[in-house]
Motif scaffolding. Structure first.
Motif, PDB file in Angstrom:
ATOM      1  N   ASP A 162      43.029   9.194 -23.013  1.00  0.00           N
ATOM      2  CA  ASP A 162      43.228  10.502 -22.399  1.00  0.00           C
ATOM      3  C   ASP A 162      44.499  11.136 -22.955  1.00  0.00           C
ATOM      4  N   SER A 218      44.441  14.682 -18.844  1.00  0.00           N
ATOM      5  CA  SER A 218      43.626  15.462 -17.910  1.00  0.00           C
ATOM      6  C   SER A 218      43.162  14.648 -16.712  1.00  0.00           C
ATOM      7  N   SER A 219      43.178  13.315 -16.826  1.00  0.00           N
ATOM      8  CA  SER A 219      42.634  12.487 -15.752  1.00  0.00           C
ATOM      9  C   SER A 219      43.543  12.420 -14.535  1.00  0.00           C
ATOM     10  N   ARG A 252      44.976  15.181 -13.148  1.00  0.00           N
ATOM     11  CA  ARG A 252      45.004  16.466 -12.460  1.00  0.00           C
ATOM     12  C   ARG A 252      44.151  16.424 -11.188  1.00  0.00           C
ATOM     13  N   SER A 289      40.394  15.080 -10.699  1.00  0.00           N
ATOM     14  CA  SER A 289      39.988  14.263 -11.842  1.00  0.00           C
ATOM     15  C   SER A 289      40.074  12.777 -11.517  1.00  0.00           C
ATOM     16  N   LEU A 290      39.983  11.947 -12.557  1.00  0.00           N
ATOM     17  CA  LEU A 290      39.755  10.507 -12.388  1.00  0.00           C
ATOM     18  C   LEU A 290      40.793   9.822 -11.506  1.00  0.00           C
ATOM     19  N   TYR A 322      39.305  21.948  -5.751  1.00  0.00           N
ATOM     20  CA  TYR A 322      39.658  21.908  -7.168  1.00  0.00           C
ATOM     21  C   TYR A 322      38.563  22.438  -8.092  1.00  0.00           C
ATOM     22  N   LYS A 327      35.799  21.126  -9.168  1.00  0.00           N
ATOM     23  CA  LYS A 327      35.413  20.159 -10.187  1.00  0.00           C
ATOM     24  C   LYS A 327      34.326  19.231  -9.657  1.00  0.00           C
ATOM     25  N   LYS A 333      33.062  16.800 -12.209  1.00  0.00           N
ATOM     26  CA  LYS A 333      32.891  15.886 -13.347  1.00  0.00           C
ATOM     27  C   LYS A 333      32.757  14.440 -12.910  1.00  0.00           C
ATOM     28  N   HIS A 334      33.566  14.006 -11.977  1.00  0.00           N
ATOM     29  CA  HIS A 334      33.552  12.602 -11.557  1.00  0.00           C
ATOM     30  C   HIS A 334      32.831  12.422 -10.230  1.00  0.00           C
TER      31      HIS A 334
END
Length: 410
Positions: free
Chosen positions: A135, A139-140, A142, A145-146, A270, A272, A274-275
């Motif tokens: 990474d 970005s992980s 934020r 995120s992850l 957020y 998001k 993605k995860h």
């Protein structure tokens, strides 16, 4: 009586937009007091909410207060956190700074960088996680995120069975996020791809000597996170550990289902996904119209008894069977959605989970575990039990067996 103040990092305004000022450091003290009152209010709200979802959401909101304020301080002011958790960090955190831990050997460095370590106070064994070498954009760490989701998972479910104790977190001077958890033992096994899982000697010993206690610990771990809308689709034995007391822990954060209270919170806060795992309503005419989870969870090849290690789809070991809804199941023109009961199926249909423990058990305990596996393997999720029901059955069997033993010895 209400005191209204909109607090920024360095300013506060009244409703008419006029700036509030105070001589010397009095304003900063006032701002901190207001923040503490807001956190106290949220804590009181959590204590008043009866539903499990309400309590969890209140905990996450408290955590977000810290995360967003600390991230804002680091990104938008001349200050930086310099490896400190800050005054708004959750009260349960005992590690408040990077100086509170001694970093040890590096044990993993891909999506995340993972080190062993110890606390300065008490010499407690810990695991330290941060942004990995894959990474490069950081970005992980934020919001949404992850690493954020892993922190949210542990903070929201603090003190629940199978959840590693989160001891603290901070932002480094380069903006990357680091957090510390208590060391909760060694992995119960290894292996991935389509290879047979190799289980640890300690896990095998527990399964042989105390199969019912081990089965209960496993079910309690899954219940803690699966019952509130988390799903683990990257499914491997090395994501679970066992401590010296035989307690099972999930040490790699699961994903939130998009229709869960936590999934909705992350999207609203957020924006998001993605995860997360999409879990909306889908119309269908046949099973093929329904979305499946990733191959290492839905087991499209291993479920047919085929072992092709050179194919991307062959990600489950032989003998693994994915839940019908994980493979894609159309019922009355609507796709079955994922739920806690998807993982109920999983623990009963992965060779290294309940089937392995049942295989090591003997006598009445073995017969009971085989019946439990059959009960958990109901094709229809509406007829399949949840983890609470499985735990009640284990406890009932253990209690009845103890009663029979006392009567026979009297």
């Amino acid at each position: 009586t209400f005191f209204w103040c909109q607090v920024d990092v360095d300013s506060a305004t009244q409703p008419d937009g006029q700036r509030l000022t105070a001589p010397g450091g009095q304003y900063q003290a006032c701002a901190r007091a207001v923040v503490r009152m807001r956190l106290l209010g949220l804590a009181l709200l959590a204590s008043c909410v009866e539903s499990q979802d309400g309590i969890i959401l209140a905990r996450v909101t408290l955590f977000d207060q810290w995360f967003r304020r600390t991230e804002h301080t680091r990104a938008h002011t001349s200050r930086h956190t310099d490896g400190k958790a800050g005054p708004d960090a959750p009260e349960a955190w005992t590690v408040r700074s990077k100086r509170d831990v001694v970093r040890g050997e590096l044990i993993y460095n891909k999506a995340k960088r993972v080190r062993r370590g110890t606390t300065v106070q008490g010499n407690v064994s810990v695991v330290i996680k941060g942004v990995g070498r894959h990474d490069v954009a950081h970005s992980s760490n934020r919001g949404g995120s992850l690493l954020y989701l892993e922190l949210m998972f542990m903070e929201a479910l603090r003190d629940q069975p199978g959840i590693p104790p989160l001891l603290g977190a901070w932002f480094e001077t380069d903006g990357s996020l680091t957090y510390v958890v208590k060391d909760v033992g060694q992995p119960i096994g290894g292996g991935q791809g389509g290879h047979t899982t190799s289980l640890s000697k300690a896990f095998k010993k527990r399964a042989t000597e105390t199969p019912l206690q081990l089965a209960r610990s496993l079910l309690a771990c899954f219940q803690s996170w699966a019952s509130v809308g988390f799903l683990l689709d990257d499914f491997r034995a090395n994501q679970f550990t066992m401590d010296a007391q035989g307690q099972i822990y999930l040490v790699d954060g699961p994903k939130a289902l998009t229709d869960s209270v936590l999934g909705v919170h992350v999207v609203n806060t957020y924006h998001k996904t993605k995860h997360q795992i999409e879990n909306g309503v889908h119309e269908c005419q046949r099973d093929a119209d329904c979305p499946a989870t990733v191959p290492q969870h839905s087991c499209p090849v291993a479920s047919l008894g085929v072992r092709k290690l050179d194919e991307e789809a062959a990600r489950c070991e032989p003998g693994s069977v994915g839940a019908p809804e994980a493979r894609g199941k159309c019922m009355e023109e609507t796709c079955e959605r994922l739920s806690e009961k998807t993982h109920v199926w999983d623990v009963a249909n992965r060779p290294w989970l309940l089937p392995f423990i049942a295989d090591k058990a003997t006598g009445p305990a073995k017969s009971f575990l085989l019946r439990l596996i059959a009960f958990a393997s109901e094709e229809d999720p509406d007829k399949r039990p949840d983890f609470g029901e499985l735990l009640r059955r284990v406890d009932g069997f253990v209690k009845a067996r103890s009663r029979r033993r006392r009567l026979s010895n009297s």
